[in-house]
Every structure is written in structure tokens, then in C-alpha cells.
Design a protein around this motif. Structure first.
Motif, PDB file in Angstrom:
ATOM      1  N   SER A  55      46.987  42.530  39.147  1.00  0.00           N
ATOM      2  CA  SER A  55      48.137  43.470  39.350  1.00  0.00           C
ATOM      3  C   SER A  55      48.026  44.926  39.363  1.00  0.00           C
ATOM      4  N   ASP A  56      48.040  45.434  40.246  1.00  0.00           N
ATOM      5  CA  ASP A  56      48.114  46.939  40.329  1.00  0.00           C
ATOM      6  C   ASP A  56      49.079  47.504  41.262  1.00  0.00           C
ATOM      7  N   ASN A  57      49.076  48.963  41.613  1.00  0.00           N
ATOM      8  CA  ASN A  57      50.144  49.575  42.358  1.00  0.00           C
ATOM      9  C   ASN A  57      49.426  49.724  43.974  1.00  0.00           C
ATOM     10  N   SER A  58      48.121  49.367  43.939  1.00  0.00           N
ATOM     11  CA  SER A  58      47.517  49.781  45.347  1.00  0.00           C
ATOM     12  C   SER A  58      48.144  48.886  46.570  1.00  0.00           C
ATOM     13  N   GLY A  59      48.607  47.491  46.193  1.00  0.00           N
ATOM     14  CA  GLY A  59      49.363  46.661  47.029  1.00  0.00           C
ATOM     15  C   GLY A  59      48.156  45.881  47.993  1.00  0.00           C
ATOM     16  N   ASP A  60      46.930  46.387  47.858  1.00  0.00           N
ATOM     17  CA  ASP A  60      45.707  45.837  48.544  1.00  0.00           C
ATOM     18  C   ASP A  60      45.470  44.333  47.892  1.00  0.00           C
ATOM     19  N   SER A  61      46.062  43.071  48.002  1.00  0.00           N
ATOM     20  CA  SER A  61      45.911  41.921  47.518  1.00  0.00           C
ATOM     21  C   SER A  61      44.510  41.139  47.999  1.00  0.00           C
ATOM     22  N   VAL A  62      44.093  41.651  49.302  1.00  0.00           N
ATOM     23  CA  VAL A  62      42.713  40.926  49.499  1.00  0.00           C
ATOM     24  C   VAL A  62      41.647  41.599  48.792  1.00  0.00           C
ATOM     25  N   LYS A  63      41.512  42.904  48.612  1.00  0.00           N
ATOM     26  CA  LYS A  63      40.786  43.490  47.820  1.00  0.00           C
ATOM     27  C   LYS A  63      40.549  43.072  46.323  1.00  0.00           C
ATOM     28  N   ASN A  64      41.774  42.787  45.894  1.00  0.00           N
ATOM     29  CA  ASN A  64      42.100  42.343  44.382  1.00  0.00           C
ATOM     30  C   ASN A  64      41.936  40.827  44.047  1.00  0.00           C
ATOM     31  N   ARG A  65      41.356  40.055  45.024  1.00  0.00           N
ATOM     32  CA  ARG A  65      41.637  38.807  44.700  1.00  0.00           C
ATOM     33  C   ARG A  65      39.963  38.157  44.251  1.00  0.00           C
ATOM     34  N   PHE A  66      39.971  37.521  43.058  1.00  0.00           N
ATOM     35  CA  PHE A  66      38.754  36.956  42.495  1.00  0.00           C
ATOM     36  C   PHE A  66      38.836  35.537  42.266  1.00  0.00           C
ATOM     37  N   SER A  67      37.610  34.930  42.399  1.00  0.00           N
ATOM     38  CA  SER A  67      37.685  33.486  42.113  1.00  0.00           C
ATOM     39  C   SER A  67      36.503  33.151  40.998  1.00  0.00           C
ATOM     40  N   PHE A  68      36.900  32.073  40.244  1.00  0.00           N
ATOM     41  CA  PHE A  68      36.143  31.576  39.137  1.00  0.00           C
ATOM     42  C   PHE A  68      34.826  30.962  39.590  1.00  0.00           C
ATOM     43  N   THR A  69      33.606  31.665  39.218  1.00  0.00           N
ATOM     44  CA  THR A  69      32.348  31.068  40.008  1.00  0.00           C
ATOM     45  C   THR A  69      31.486  30.554  38.995  1.00  0.00           C
ATOM     46  N   GLY A  83      39.813  23.343  18.196  1.00  0.00           N
ATOM     47  CA  GLY A  83      39.838  24.612  19.123  1.00  0.00           C
ATOM     48  C   GLY A  83      39.188  24.496  20.370  1.00  0.00           C
ATOM     49  N   MET A  84      39.064  25.554  21.068  1.00  0.00           N
ATOM     50  CA  MET A  84      38.514  25.317  22.338  1.00  0.00           C
ATOM     51  C   MET A  84      37.997  26.978  22.674  1.00  0.00           C
ATOM     52  N   GLN A  85      36.796  26.709  23.533  1.00  0.00           N
ATOM     53  CA  GLN A  85      36.095  28.142  23.726  1.00  0.00           C
ATOM     54  C   GLN A  85      35.954  27.987  25.255  1.00  0.00           C
ATOM     55  N   THR A  86      36.061  29.308  25.841  1.00  0.00           N
ATOM     56  CA  THR A  86      35.583  29.147  27.467  1.00  0.00           C
ATOM     57  C   THR A  86      35.133  30.642  27.678  1.00  0.00           C
ATOM     58  N   LYS A  87      34.273  30.512  28.798  1.00  0.00           N
ATOM     59  CA  LYS A  87      33.581  31.725  29.249  1.00  0.00           C
ATOM     60  C   LYS A  87      33.670  31.604  30.931  1.00  0.00           C
ATOM     61  N   ARG A  88      34.292  32.740  31.372  1.00  0.00           N
ATOM     62  CA  ARG A  88      34.380  32.583  32.961  1.00  0.00           C
ATOM     63  C   ARG A  88      34.069  33.934  33.475  1.00  0.00           C
ATOM     64  N   LEU A  89      33.178  33.639  34.586  1.00  0.00           N
ATOM     65  CA  LEU A  89      32.739  34.662  35.644  1.00  0.00           C
ATOM     66  C   LEU A  89      33.645  34.715  36.574  1.00  0.00           C
ATOM     67  N   TYR A  90      34.350  35.779  36.918  1.00  0.00           N
ATOM     68  CA  TYR A  90      34.898  36.020  38.300  1.00  0.00           C
ATOM     69  C   TYR A  90      34.301  36.945  39.289  1.00  0.00           C
ATOM     70  N   ARG A  91      34.419  36.425  40.344  1.00  0.00           N
ATOM     71  CA  ARG A  91      33.768  37.305  41.594  1.00  0.00           C
ATOM     72  C   ARG A  91      34.897  37.733  42.619  1.00  0.00           C
ATOM     73  N   SER A  92      34.756  38.798  43.086  1.00  0.00           N
ATOM     74  CA  SER A  92      35.821  39.277  44.147  1.00  0.00           C
ATOM     75  C   SER A  92      35.380  38.291  45.314  1.00  0.00           C
ATOM     76  N   ILE A  93      36.427  38.026  45.999  1.00  0.00           N
ATOM     77  CA  ILE A  93      36.458  36.987  47.256  1.00  0.00           C
ATOM     78  C   ILE A  93      35.661  37.947  48.311  1.00  0.00           C
ATOM     79  N   ASN A  94      36.019  39.046  48.541  1.00  0.00           N
ATOM     80  CA  ASN A  94      35.100  39.895  49.637  1.00  0.00           C
ATOM     81  C   ASN A  94      34.059  40.742  49.224  1.00  0.00           C
ATOM     82  N   ASP A  95      33.910  41.172  48.105  1.00  0.00           N
ATOM     83  CA  ASP A  95      32.713  42.016  47.780  1.00  0.00           C
ATOM     84  C   ASP A  95      31.952  41.231  46.354  1.00  0.00           C
TER      85      ASP A  95
END
Length: 126
Positions: A55-69, A83-95
Motif C-alpha cells: 500500500s503506497d501512494n504511487s498507484g503502481d500496483s504491478v510494481k508493488n505485487r509480491f508473491s510468497f516464494t 504457538g506457531m512460527q512462520t518465515k516467509r520470503l516474498y519476491r516481486s512478481i516483476n523484478d
């Protein structure tokens, strides 16, 4: 049965109910996704937050999309595995060189950040 036996049986029943309520409130991936959205500038696109956008003010939703890899989810953490523990690595869909990682542990609805590496991604806590 004596009065002492009824009291002991009632106490045992009360303890069982408390343990069941604690297990029902054990955090899961859906709870993590809600917490992640509430505490960071992200919008999850699915219920487990495998795909998100910043969520940012740029409005570029394609640049700011990430997926759990990559990462893990362990739901047997803490006292009695409540309890639970999780570690997640997210990468940009475009870059694919643009990524961030987060590791948290949760217990009874509360989450604590263990490690957070934004790696030049504009992600911040609210």
C-alpha cells in the motif's frame, strides 16, 4: 459419590474446558495474514497472504505485487505446542531481485517479529 469427589471431578472438567479453549484460539496462517495486514503496509490478495501488494501512494500496483516464494510454517511451537512460527520470503512478481522476508512467532493471538529484512523494499510497519 462424596462431596470431595464431585469437587475433584468439577475441577478436572474445568481444566479440560480451559485447555480446549486455548487450543481453539491457537494462531494459524489466517491469523498471521490478518495480523500482517493490520501491522504492515500490505494488502493480502488471498486468505493466507501468499500474494500481496504494498500500500503506497504511487498507484503502481504491478510494481508493488509480491508473491510468497520460500519459507516455512510450524504450528507446534511454544508451551504444549500452542504457538506457531512462520518465515516467509516474498519476491516481486516483476523484478525477482526485489524481495523481503519476515519471520514471526505467535501465541494466543499475539504475534512477535523475530526477523524482518526489507532489502530495499518500501515496506513499513504501521
Amino acid at each position: 459419590m462424596s462431596k470431595k469427589g464431585f469437587i475433584s471431578l468439577g475441577l478436572l472438567g474445568f481444566i479440560c474446558i480451559i485447555i480446549i479453549l486455548i487450543f481453539i484460539n491457537k494462531p494459524n496462517e489466517d491469523d498471521f495474514a490478518k495480523w500482517f495486514e493490520d501491522h504492515f503496509n500490505v494488502q493480502c490478495e488471498d486468505d493466507k497472504c501468499y500474494t500481496l501488494k504494498l500500500s503506497d501512494n504511487s498507484g503502481d500496483s504491478v510494481k508493488n505485487r509480491f508473491s510468497f516464494t520460500d519459507g516455512y510454517y510450524d504450528n507446534a511451537e511454544g508451551f504444549l505446542g500452542l504457538g506457531m512460527q512462520t518465515k516467509r520470503l516474498y519476491r516481486s512478481i516483476n523484478d525477482r531481485n526485489l524481495f523481503f522476508s519476515i519471520e514471526v512467532k505467535g501465541f494466543f493471538g499475539n504475534f512477535e517479529v523475530i526477523d524482518f529484512s526489507p532489502n530495499k523494499v518500501d515496506i513499513t510497519m504501521k
